[in-house]
Design an enzyme around this catalytic site. Structure first.
Site, PDB file in Angstrom:
ATOM      1  N   GLU A  52      40.227  54.498  40.860  1.00  0.00           N
ATOM      2  CA  GLU A  52      41.133  53.447  40.422  1.00  0.00           C
ATOM      3  C   GLU A  52      41.427  53.570  38.934  1.00  0.00           C
ATOM      4  OE1 GLU A  52      40.413  49.322  42.489  1.00  0.00           O
ATOM      5  OE2 GLU A  52      38.388  50.176  42.429  1.00  0.00           O
TER       6      GLU A  52
ATOM      7  N   SER B  50      51.152  42.528  40.476  1.00  0.00           N
ATOM      8  CA  SER B  50      49.835  42.340  41.186  1.00  0.00           C
ATOM      9  C   SER B  50      49.769  40.790  41.731  1.00  0.00           C
ATOM     10  CB  SER B  50      48.741  42.598  40.222  1.00  0.00           C
ATOM     11  OG  SER B  50      48.629  43.952  39.871  1.00  0.00           O
TER      12      SER B  50
ATOM     13  N   SER C  86      40.743  49.124  45.923  1.00  0.00           N
ATOM     14  CA  SER C  86      41.805  49.974  46.278  1.00  0.00           C
ATOM     15  C   SER C  86      42.205  50.421  47.557  1.00  0.00           C
ATOM     16  CB  SER C  86      42.535  50.575  45.007  1.00  0.00           C
ATOM     17  OG  SER C  86      42.644  49.699  43.943  1.00  0.00           O
TER      18      SER C  86
END
Length: 324
Positions: free
Chosen positions: A15, A298, A165
């Site tokens: 990530e 996000s 993720s």
């Protein structure tokens, strides 16, 4: 006097690049009239300050200070924007707690607990939080496809136990696919969790401490164009993210109450984002993120905007709460 704030970004996991994006957004929106922000890149090879001309200056790790221009800069607060290890699994939190430096994420034990899906489920089991049926495998153990299929059913999800993720995640329809999916998950972690498939509406909901109070943000409904909410769906536009979620009033109340209960019973602080799937009106917990993505697109910033909280206010509140 303005506060020196270290925005830690990067990390040791897959990530890394996502964390860089989050940290750059935090750097962009922090109020310069209140804070002196410093982007601090954390890698396995080195920890360093990256200035706006992309010059690198190594940190002193013994006290997390920055030797710069003959001076020694000390930080009043650390803004944690590292997804995955070492920023989301408790390692950096423990380091800062030992040094006595305030930081924006939850404490080290709670970070380690929520990052470990197995341990999180065990901690919440006494409270009756509904979750998918799960099966655990450690690297080196034999893989019993029949036992897995019998316990969790098919299709099922194979996941790295400590990763984010959607790295190391596969949806498996046939027993013959299990071994390949498990090996894929082992690329991210030496522990694997296999979970039953829950067929329902998926939502993500943020819980934060804002103005010294626990605040639940509006939920986001997740509709993936792919088979599930994988990396492409999360970061490459292969999904719809609808905030507020198109769910019933009963569902909205249930997920709000459950997310807030989990935040409080686990003693969390700072930002969190929890994922649930509805089976009827009942929200089943999938996972908890304690350093969620913070780019403009996000989920947590989307939810904050819906609640009337700007990115400037969101980031400012995190620092104020840490300093409090």
């Amino acid at each position: 006097m303005k506060k020196n704030v270290a925005i830690i970004i990067g990390g040791y996991s897959s990530e890394y690049n996502i964390s860089i994006k989050s940290g750059n957004v935090v750097f962009k929106y922090l109020d310069r009239s209140k804070y002196n922000p410093y982007r601090i890149i954390i890698t396995k090879e080195k920890w360093y300050y990256l200035d706006e001309e992309n010059n690198e200056f190594l940190l002193e790790r013994s006290d997390f200070s920055l030797p710069l221009d003959g001076n020694k800069i000390k930080f009043d607060c650390v803004f944690n924007a590292i997804h995955g290890t070492p920023g989301e699994d408790g390692l950096m939190q423990a380091y800062f707690e030992l040094l006595g430096i305030p930081h924006t994420s939850c404490n080290h034990y709670e970070a380690a607990l929520t990052f470990n899906k197995r341990d999180l489920l065990s901690a919440l089991k006494p409270y009756g939080i509904p979750c998918a049926t799960s099966y655990f495998i450690n690297k080196g153990q034999s893989i019993d496809e029949d036992a897995i299929a019998e316990k969790v059913g098919l299709p099922c999800f194979v996941k790295a136990n400590r990763a984010g993720s959607s790295y190391g995640v596969s949806k498996v329809y046939k027993k013959e696919e299990l071994e390949t999916a498990i090996e894929n998950a082992f690329k991210e972690d030496h522990q694997v969790i296999i979970e039953s498939f829950l067929d329902g509406t998926e939502v993500s909901i943020g819980v934060i401490t804002y103005n010294n109070e626990v605040k639940v943000l509006p939920a986001t409904e997740i509709i993936s164009e792919n088979d599930f909410f994988d990396f492409e769906a999360k970061y490459m536009g292969k999904s719809q993210e609808i905030t507020p979620a198109r769910i019933s009033e009963t569902q909205a109340t249930n997920v709000k109450e459950r997310a807030e209960f989990i935040y409080k019973v686990l003693g969390l602080k700072g930002y969190t984002r929890s994922e649930f799937i509805f089976i009827g009106a009942e929200p089943y917990l999938l996972e908890i993120n304690t350093t969620p993505g913070l780019t403009e697109e996000s989920l947590l910033p989307q939810q904050a905007r819906e609640a009337g909280i700007s990115l400037e206010a969101l980031f400012d509140s995190a620092i104020e709460e840490a300093l409090r």
